[in-house]
Motif scaffolding. Structure first.
Motif, PDB file in Angstrom:
ATOM      1  N   LEU A  51       1.212  -0.811   0.015  1.00  0.00           N
ATOM      2  CA  LEU A  51       0.183  -0.014   0.278  1.00  0.00           C
ATOM      3  C   LEU A  51       0.798   1.537  -0.057  1.00  0.00           C
ATOM      4  N   TYR A  52       2.061   1.525   1.154  1.00  0.00           N
ATOM      5  CA  TYR A  52       2.580   2.776   0.798  1.00  0.00           C
ATOM      6  C   TYR A  52       3.517   2.473  -0.252  1.00  0.00           C
ATOM      7  N   SER A  53       3.619   1.571  -1.151  1.00  0.00           N
ATOM      8  CA  SER A  53       4.403   1.380  -2.484  1.00  0.00           C
ATOM      9  C   SER A  53       3.268   2.023  -3.932  1.00  0.00           C
ATOM     10  N   GLY A  54       1.792   2.858  -3.536  1.00  0.00           N
ATOM     11  CA  GLY A  54       0.510   2.823  -4.611  1.00  0.00           C
ATOM     12  C   GLY A  54       0.846   1.680  -5.251  1.00  0.00           C
ATOM     13  N   ASN A  55       0.586   0.702  -4.512  1.00  0.00           N
ATOM     14  CA  ASN A  55      -0.445  -0.830  -4.984  1.00  0.00           C
ATOM     15  C   ASN A  55      -1.025  -1.348  -3.872  1.00  0.00           C
ATOM     16  N   ALA A  56      -1.864   0.073  -4.232  1.00  0.00           N
ATOM     17  CA  ALA A  56      -3.725  -0.927  -3.264  1.00  0.00           C
ATOM     18  C   ALA A  56      -4.425  -1.806  -4.271  1.00  0.00           C
ATOM     19  N   GLU A  57      -4.170  -2.618  -5.249  1.00  0.00           N
ATOM     20  CA  GLU A  57      -4.654  -3.925  -6.212  1.00  0.00           C
ATOM     21  C   GLU A  57      -3.794  -5.186  -5.665  1.00  0.00           C
ATOM     22  N   ALA A  58      -2.274  -4.926  -5.211  1.00  0.00           N
ATOM     23  CA  ALA A  58      -1.664  -6.178  -5.051  1.00  0.00           C
ATOM     24  C   ALA A  58      -1.965  -5.873  -3.251  1.00  0.00           C
ATOM     25  N   ALA A  59      -1.984  -4.999  -2.535  1.00  0.00           N
ATOM     26  CA  ALA A  59      -2.238  -4.892  -0.788  1.00  0.00           C
ATOM     27  C   ALA A  59      -4.004  -5.408  -0.230  1.00  0.00           C
ATOM     28  N   HIS A  60      -5.063  -5.480  -0.717  1.00  0.00           N
ATOM     29  CA  HIS A  60      -5.912  -6.383  -1.269  1.00  0.00           C
ATOM     30  C   HIS A  60      -5.441  -6.993  -1.710  1.00  0.00           C
ATOM     31  N   ASP A  61      -4.936  -7.957  -2.568  1.00  0.00           N
ATOM     32  CA  ASP A  61      -5.329  -9.275  -2.319  1.00  0.00           C
ATOM     33  C   ASP A  61      -4.451 -10.112  -1.895  1.00  0.00           C
ATOM     34  N   THR A  62      -3.445  -8.939  -1.135  1.00  0.00           N
ATOM     35  CA  THR A  62      -2.557  -9.904   0.462  1.00  0.00           C
ATOM     36  C   THR A  62      -3.904  -9.844   1.142  1.00  0.00           C
ATOM     37  N   VAL A  63      -4.708  -8.508   1.790  1.00  0.00           N
ATOM     38  CA  VAL A  63      -4.846  -9.138   3.027  1.00  0.00           C
ATOM     39  C   VAL A  63      -6.579  -9.836   2.967  1.00  0.00           C
ATOM     40  N   THR A  64      -6.767  -9.911   1.588  1.00  0.00           N
ATOM     41  CA  THR A  64      -7.865 -11.075   1.063  1.00  0.00           C
ATOM     42  C   THR A  64      -7.476 -11.788   2.001  1.00  0.00           C
ATOM     43  N   HIS A  65      -6.339 -12.988   1.045  1.00  0.00           N
ATOM     44  CA  HIS A  65      -5.770 -13.395   1.518  1.00  0.00           C
ATOM     45  C   HIS A  65      -5.504 -14.269   2.613  1.00  0.00           C
ATOM     46  N   LEU A  66      -4.702 -13.271   3.767  1.00  0.00           N
ATOM     47  CA  LEU A  66      -5.045 -13.453   5.120  1.00  0.00           C
ATOM     48  C   LEU A  66      -6.276 -13.434   6.012  1.00  0.00           C
ATOM     49  N   LEU A  67      -7.203 -12.710   5.359  1.00  0.00           N
ATOM     50  CA  LEU A  67      -9.052 -12.565   5.973  1.00  0.00           C
ATOM     51  C   LEU A  67      -9.436 -14.768   5.765  1.00  0.00           C
ATOM     52  N   ALA A  68      -8.752 -14.597   4.418  1.00  0.00           N
ATOM     53  CA  ALA A  68      -9.462 -16.003   4.589  1.00  0.00           C
ATOM     54  C   ALA A  68      -9.296 -16.845   5.479  1.00  0.00           C
ATOM     55  N   LEU A  69      -7.920 -16.881   5.947  1.00  0.00           N
ATOM     56  CA  LEU A  69      -7.384 -18.148   6.791  1.00  0.00           C
ATOM     57  C   LEU A  69      -7.363 -17.570   8.084  1.00  0.00           C
ATOM     58  N   ASP A  70      -7.814 -16.406   8.517  1.00  0.00           N
ATOM     59  CA  ASP A  70      -8.709 -16.152   9.977  1.00  0.00           C
ATOM     60  C   ASP A  70      -8.817 -14.941   9.610  1.00  0.00           C
ATOM     61  N   THR A  71      -9.838 -14.631  10.286  1.00  0.00           N
ATOM     62  CA  THR A  71     -10.825 -14.335   9.084  1.00  0.00           C
ATOM     63  C   THR A  71     -11.200 -12.614  10.992  1.00  0.00           C
ATOM     64  N   ARG A  72     -10.917 -13.104  12.600  1.00  0.00           N
ATOM     65  CA  ARG A  72     -10.793 -12.783  13.154  1.00  0.00           C
ATOM     66  C   ARG A  72      -9.274 -11.793  13.643  1.00  0.00           C
ATOM     67  N   PHE A  73      -8.306 -11.473  12.664  1.00  0.00           N
ATOM     68  CA  PHE A  73      -7.348 -10.851  12.845  1.00  0.00           C
ATOM     69  C   PHE A  73      -7.174  -9.567  12.988  1.00  0.00           C
ATOM     70  N   ALA A  74      -7.232  -9.252  13.822  1.00  0.00           N
ATOM     71  CA  ALA A  74      -7.560  -6.902  13.765  1.00  0.00           C
ATOM     72  C   ALA A  74      -6.677  -6.552  12.958  1.00  0.00           C
ATOM     73  N   GLY A  75      -5.846  -7.013  12.994  1.00  0.00           N
ATOM     74  CA  GLY A  75      -4.179  -6.451  11.981  1.00  0.00           C
ATOM     75  C   GLY A  75      -5.104  -6.421  10.448  1.00  0.00           C
ATOM     76  N   ALA A  76      -5.852  -7.337  10.229  1.00  0.00           N
ATOM     77  CA  ALA A  76      -6.122  -7.346   8.828  1.00  0.00           C
ATOM     78  C   ALA A  76      -7.132  -6.734   8.763  1.00  0.00           C
TER      79      ALA A  76
END
Length: 208
Positions: A51-76
């Motif tokens: 996200l800091y690098s200006g790649n919101a799409e990649a960041a969204h893909d990363t966090v979507t994968h993270l939430l698929a593993l754990d929907t209760r991770f506050a940081g995600a």
């Protein structure tokens, strides 16, 4: 030890990214993930660097994968909110930040993010309520002034925000290393006090 994930992780997020050496930070956090593929904090910060690098799409893909593993991770959910804010989707950001608040036992960082999103969405009453909660917490626990400043930025109270950021400097708040990268503070950039604050934190002219 080149296989020590934590070293790659913290080198990326606490040194390279704050100095805006973002291509190097992306590579370093990738190495951290390769060393520890299951760490949720590494995945979260990989998305943050994207996200800091200006790649919101990649960041969204990363966090979507993270939430698929754990929907209760506050940081995600916090990261999901940051991505939404970067796209000016403030109500969606507030919803994500509310999840992070609920899942983190109302952590001040999450509350500050929620208050800022409320303010940017035009929900000043809700933002003020979050601000009051943060200020009330100060009697019982450490609350970084950085998080209180963030809500004031959203409400357009820039002078007050600078006052709280100065307090954060005095307390050596870790959050200040992200000040140049955090788009939520972009409204402060035109002010001379902003550059002075960065110099006080320790950034040199070539790093501004």
């Amino acid at each position: 030890d080149p296989s020590y994930a934590t070293a790659h992780h913290w080198y990326a997020i606490t040194l390279l990214a704050p100095l805006r050496r973002l291509d190097e930070a992306v590579e370093e956090i990738r190495r951290a993930r390769e060393c520890d593929a299951i760490s949720p904090s590494i995945r979260r910060d990989e998305g943050l660097v994207q996200l800091y690098s200006g790649n919101a799409e990649a960041a969204h893909d990363t966090v979507t994968h993270l939430l698929a593993l754990d929907t209760r991770f506050a940081g995600a959910w916090w990261l999901m909110g940051l991505i939404a804010e970067s796209q000016a989707r403030f109500e969606a950001a507030a919803q994500a930040f509310q999840r992070s608040v609920d899942l983190s036992s109302r952590h001040p960082r999450m509350l500050g993010a929620l208050g800022h999103a409320y303010a940017m969405a035009g929900l000043a009453t809700q933002a003020e309520a979050v601000l009051a909660e943060l200020e009330g917490m100060c009697a019982d626990r450490y609350v970084s002034p950085f998080n209180i400043a963030l809500v004031h930025v959203g409400l357009g109270r820039y002078e007050t925000a600078f006052s709280f950021l100065s307090q954060a400097v005095s307390l050596r708040s870790y959050d200040l290393v992200t000040l140049q990268l955090d788009l939520r503070y972009a409204a402060l950039r035109p002010f001379a006090a902003y550059e002075q604050l960065l110099r006080t934190v320790g950034f040199t002219r070539g790093q501004l």
